[in-house]
Design an enzyme around this catalytic site. Structure first.
Site, PDB file in Angstrom:
ATOM      1  N   ASP A  15      42.596  25.500 146.108  1.00  0.00           N
ATOM      2  CA  ASP A  15      42.179  25.831 144.750  1.00  0.00           C
ATOM      3  C   ASP A  15      40.711  25.439 144.627  1.00  0.00           C
ATOM      4  O   ASP A  15      40.200  24.659 145.428  1.00  0.00           O
ATOM      5  CB  ASP A  15      43.012  25.041 143.733  1.00  0.00           C
ATOM      6  CG  ASP A  15      42.612  25.389 142.303  1.00  0.00           C
ATOM      7  OD1 ASP A  15      42.634  26.575 141.946  1.00  0.00           O
ATOM      8  OD2 ASP A  15      42.247  24.464 141.544  1.00  0.00           O
ATOM      9  N   SER A  16      40.053  25.965 143.614  1.00  0.00           N
ATOM     10  CA  SER A  16      38.657  25.610 143.390  1.00  0.00           C
ATOM     11  C   SER A  16      38.529  24.143 142.977  1.00  0.00           C
ATOM     12  O   SER A  16      37.454  23.573 143.052  1.00  0.00           O
ATOM     13  CB  SER A  16      38.057  26.502 142.311  1.00  0.00           C
ATOM     14  OG  SER A  16      38.811  26.383 141.126  1.00  0.00           O
ATOM     15  N   TYR A  47      35.025  28.308 140.159  1.00  0.00           N
ATOM     16  CA  TYR A  47      34.778  29.606 140.783  1.00  0.00           C
ATOM     17  C   TYR A  47      34.638  30.706 139.710  1.00  0.00           C
ATOM     18  O   TYR A  47      34.041  31.748 139.964  1.00  0.00           O
ATOM     19  CB  TYR A  47      35.929  29.991 141.706  1.00  0.00           C
ATOM     20  CG  TYR A  47      35.973  29.252 143.028  1.00  0.00           C
ATOM     21  CD1 TYR A  47      35.129  28.179 143.303  1.00  0.00           C
ATOM     22  CD2 TYR A  47      36.878  29.641 144.016  1.00  0.00           C
ATOM     23  CE1 TYR A  47      35.186  27.517 144.515  1.00  0.00           C
ATOM     24  CE2 TYR A  47      36.937  28.987 145.237  1.00  0.00           C
ATOM     25  CZ  TYR A  47      36.094  27.921 145.492  1.00  0.00           C
ATOM     26  OH  TYR A  47      36.161  27.279 146.703  1.00  0.00           O
ATOM     27  N   GLY A  48      35.199  30.452 138.534  1.00  0.00           N
ATOM     28  CA  GLY A  48      35.373  31.506 137.531  1.00  0.00           C
ATOM     29  C   GLY A  48      34.101  32.118 136.985  1.00  0.00           C
ATOM     30  O   GLY A  48      34.130  33.194 136.401  1.00  0.00           O
ATOM     31  N   CYS A  78      44.206  29.373 143.184  1.00  0.00           N
ATOM     32  CA  CYS A  78      43.138  29.689 142.236  1.00  0.00           C
ATOM     33  C   CYS A  78      43.221  31.160 141.823  1.00  0.00           C
ATOM     34  O   CYS A  78      43.225  32.053 142.670  1.00  0.00           O
ATOM     35  CB  CYS A  78      41.807  29.405 142.924  1.00  0.00           C
ATOM     36  SG  CYS A  78      40.360  29.895 141.997  1.00  0.00           S
ATOM     37  N   ASN A  79      43.300  31.394 140.518  1.00  0.00           N
ATOM     38  CA  ASN A  79      43.384  32.775 140.027  1.00  0.00           C
ATOM     39  C   ASN A  79      42.148  33.575 140.398  1.00  0.00           C
ATOM     40  O   ASN A  79      42.242  34.740 140.778  1.00  0.00           O
ATOM     41  CB  ASN A  79      43.545  32.790 138.504  1.00  0.00           C
ATOM     42  CG  ASN A  79      44.961  32.521 138.074  1.00  0.00           C
ATOM     43  OD1 ASN A  79      45.723  33.442 137.825  1.00  0.00           O
ATOM     44  ND2 ASN A  79      45.344  31.250 138.002  1.00  0.00           N
ATOM     45  N   THR A  80      40.973  32.960 140.266  1.00  0.00           N
ATOM     46  CA  THR A  80      39.737  33.671 140.553  1.00  0.00           C
ATOM     47  C   THR A  80      39.693  34.088 142.023  1.00  0.00           C
ATOM     48  O   THR A  80      39.413  35.250 142.339  1.00  0.00           O
ATOM     49  CB  THR A  80      38.523  32.782 140.217  1.00  0.00           C
ATOM     50  OG1 THR A  80      38.587  32.427 138.833  1.00  0.00           O
ATOM     51  CG2 THR A  80      37.226  33.510 140.476  1.00  0.00           C
ATOM     52  N   GLU A 157      39.608  20.101 130.490  1.00  0.00           N
ATOM     53  CA  GLU A 157      39.016  18.998 131.257  1.00  0.00           C
ATOM     54  C   GLU A 157      38.509  17.889 130.351  1.00  0.00           C
ATOM     55  O   GLU A 157      38.409  16.741 130.761  1.00  0.00           O
ATOM     56  CB  GLU A 157      37.927  19.538 132.193  1.00  0.00           C
ATOM     57  CG  GLU A 157      38.575  20.470 133.213  1.00  0.00           C
ATOM     58  CD  GLU A 157      37.727  20.819 134.413  1.00  0.00           C
ATOM     59  OE1 GLU A 157      36.496  20.743 134.312  1.00  0.00           O
ATOM     60  OE2 GLU A 157      38.321  21.174 135.460  1.00  0.00           O
ATOM     61  N   CYS A 189      45.057  31.506 134.672  1.00  0.00           N
ATOM     62  CA  CYS A 189      44.178  30.448 135.174  1.00  0.00           C
ATOM     63  C   CYS A 189      45.013  29.184 135.232  1.00  0.00           C
ATOM     64  O   CYS A 189      45.793  28.904 134.318  1.00  0.00           O
ATOM     65  CB  CYS A 189      42.985  30.272 134.235  1.00  0.00           C
ATOM     66  SG  CYS A 189      41.960  28.831 134.623  1.00  0.00           S
ATOM     67  N   THR A 190      44.855  28.432 136.332  1.00  0.00           N
ATOM     68  CA  THR A 190      45.722  27.262 136.543  1.00  0.00           C
ATOM     69  C   THR A 190      45.593  26.209 135.446  1.00  0.00           C
ATOM     70  O   THR A 190      46.495  25.393 135.273  1.00  0.00           O
ATOM     71  CB  THR A 190      45.379  26.579 137.886  1.00  0.00           C
ATOM     72  OG1 THR A 190      43.971  26.372 137.933  1.00  0.00           O
ATOM     73  CG2 THR A 190      45.814  27.438 139.049  1.00  0.00           C
ATOM     74  N   HIS A 191      44.443  26.197 134.712  1.00  0.00           N
ATOM     75  CA  HIS A 191      44.283  25.198 133.653  1.00  0.00           C
ATOM     76  C   HIS A 191      45.065  25.555 132.391  1.00  0.00           C
ATOM     77  O   HIS A 191      45.383  24.682 131.589  1.00  0.00           O
ATOM     78  CB  HIS A 191      42.806  25.077 133.252  1.00  0.00           C
ATOM     79  CG  HIS A 191      41.974  24.245 134.179  1.00  0.00           C
ATOM     80  ND1 HIS A 191      41.771  24.584 135.485  1.00  0.00           N
ATOM     81  CD2 HIS A 191      41.274  23.092 133.978  1.00  0.00           C
ATOM     82  CE1 HIS A 191      40.987  23.675 136.056  1.00  0.00           C
ATOM     83  NE2 HIS A 191      40.666  22.765 135.159  1.00  0.00           N
TER      84      HIS A 191
END
Lengths: 271, 271
Positions: A15-16, A47-48, A78-80, A157, A189-191
């Site tokens: 993942d990023s 990365y986004g 990572c989705n991106t 974050e 997105c993972t967040h």
């Protein structure tokens, strides 16, 4: 962690940064016997906001690192990276590659009652059109609304997963989705799963939220089983973590994402 | 752009991304005869959430690139890089190095009527304690309040420099400063001047906002003049831009920061 039989080799996840730990969490819950190596590219996150060329380059560097560790399958959490690099990775790597886009899109198609699907993610993910394309292949008559939500990651974050500011930002980004009455919303997105409650509060009970992490873990299980590589039995898997920036920060904030303490973290330079 | 006489060589400026263009803008306005090379490390932005070790490593890579271009002085436009790497850069590079911390702190000391100084910046900048230390050296009896404001950069990059959400975030971050009646507030991040109006609206007219960019340009002029390297006369300087990620994005968004179109941008790999 290199095993001798193919099935005993570890699964690689990259993942990023730390967001991919939401995918890691589902993997260990659904595949408890598997050894897993997680690589978080925390020195180059996010990365986004980067160009596809840069994300593809980073994705290959991360993948090579994991392939050299002898993994039997690669999960791009990572989705991106999944959105822009998955085809290149699939065609150039010798191990099975599983991204987060397809499982997420398939789950949305399955859950959507009226075919009105919303997709949210980073700028790079949404602008790549990857989710939209995949959705349309699976569900050609879907009515798709997509929207980049660049403030969601910094909100998470900062730890602001609820409250007035977060609700205002959600309203700003999602008012079109709400007006157009999307019945299913892909958290691309993972967040974003950490904002699930607040998003659900705004969108209301008639909108199903799709957390790709769960879907990815199911897909990995399916693919490993199909190829005879699934590791079952009572023995619990071992985990190793590699990060490109601070080990300490990953231990603390990563623990929040994972919902449990993290150990066995090593720093590594990737470039 | 390499000149033969020392004074005719260009000034080098680096930043983690585009924010440093606020410094660049002041440089070209106050030193119109100087050639300037700007390096934006857009592929690895932001620096503000990274560890000091990583920021120092990136800063040296950026500096070497510029030194190889034959610069006569290096301006570190990034507050985070200035906060954690400036001493290392000064001791290891052979050209004069000017960061943004000292000029900003000196201006704050000059402007503060009652010695109540607020400092805001990224997490890395504030956690380094660099502004606080420098302030105290210049103004030992200053009453300093500092606060990292990690959401300000994404707000600016989303283009939300005013409005309800932005004011709520400002209130959340700055209510302690306001309660403690700081008379001077250092905008310790290149993005923050774009929030000047909104911050001023919240803090009120009794708080002076310090934009380091202006102070840095004055300092560069002073140092170049003192060492006989200042390039004066009617001939206008030439500018070259290098970025580590997308040239197109830099052209568009960078133009916003600079307030005028940018040309002569080249992609470069730095690692």
């Amino acid at each position: 962690m290199k095993g001798t039989r193919p099935g005993s080799r570890p699964i690689g996840v990259f993942d990023s940064g730390m967001g991919g730990l939401t995918v890691f969490r589902e993997l260990i819950s659904r595949l408890p016997g598997e050894d897993i190596i997680y690589l978080g590219d925390t020195a180059r996150v996010p990365y986004g906001t980067r160009t596809p060329e840069t994300v593809i380059r980073y994705s290959f560097q991360n993948s090579s690192f994991l392939v050299k560790k002898g993994i039997k399958a690669l999960v791009v959490a990572c989705n991106t990276a999944s959105a822009v690099a998955i085809d290149d990775l699939k065609s150039r790597l010798s191990v099975p590659v599983i991204g987060v886009i397809e499982p997420g899109a398939r789950a949305a198609a399955r859950m959507s009652a009226g075919g009105k699907v919303g997709i949210i993610g980073t700028e790079a993910t949404i602008n790549s059109g990857s989710y939209q394309r995949t959705m349309r292949e699976i569900m050609p008559d879907a009515d798709i609304v997509s929207k980049p939500c660049p403030l969601f990651v910094p909100l998470v974050e900062e730890g602001w997963t609820s409250g007035k500011i977060t609700l205002s930002v959600i309203r700003e980004y999602l008012n079109t989705m709400k007006r157009r009455k999307v019945d299913t919303l892909v958290l691309g997105c993972t967040h974003y799963p950490l904002l699930k409650e607040a998003i659900s509060e705004y969108m209301g009970d008639d909108t199903v939220l799709i957390d790709s992490a769960v879907e990815v873990a199911k897909e990995v299980r399916k693919q490993l089983r199909a190829s005879g590589l699934l590791r079952e039995g009572k023995k619990k898997g071992k985990y190793a973590f590699f990060v490109t920036d601070s080990v300490d920060k990953f231990r603390v904030i990563g623990g929040m994402f994972l919902g449990r303490p993290i150990s066995n973290i090593e720093h590594v330079d990737i470039a």
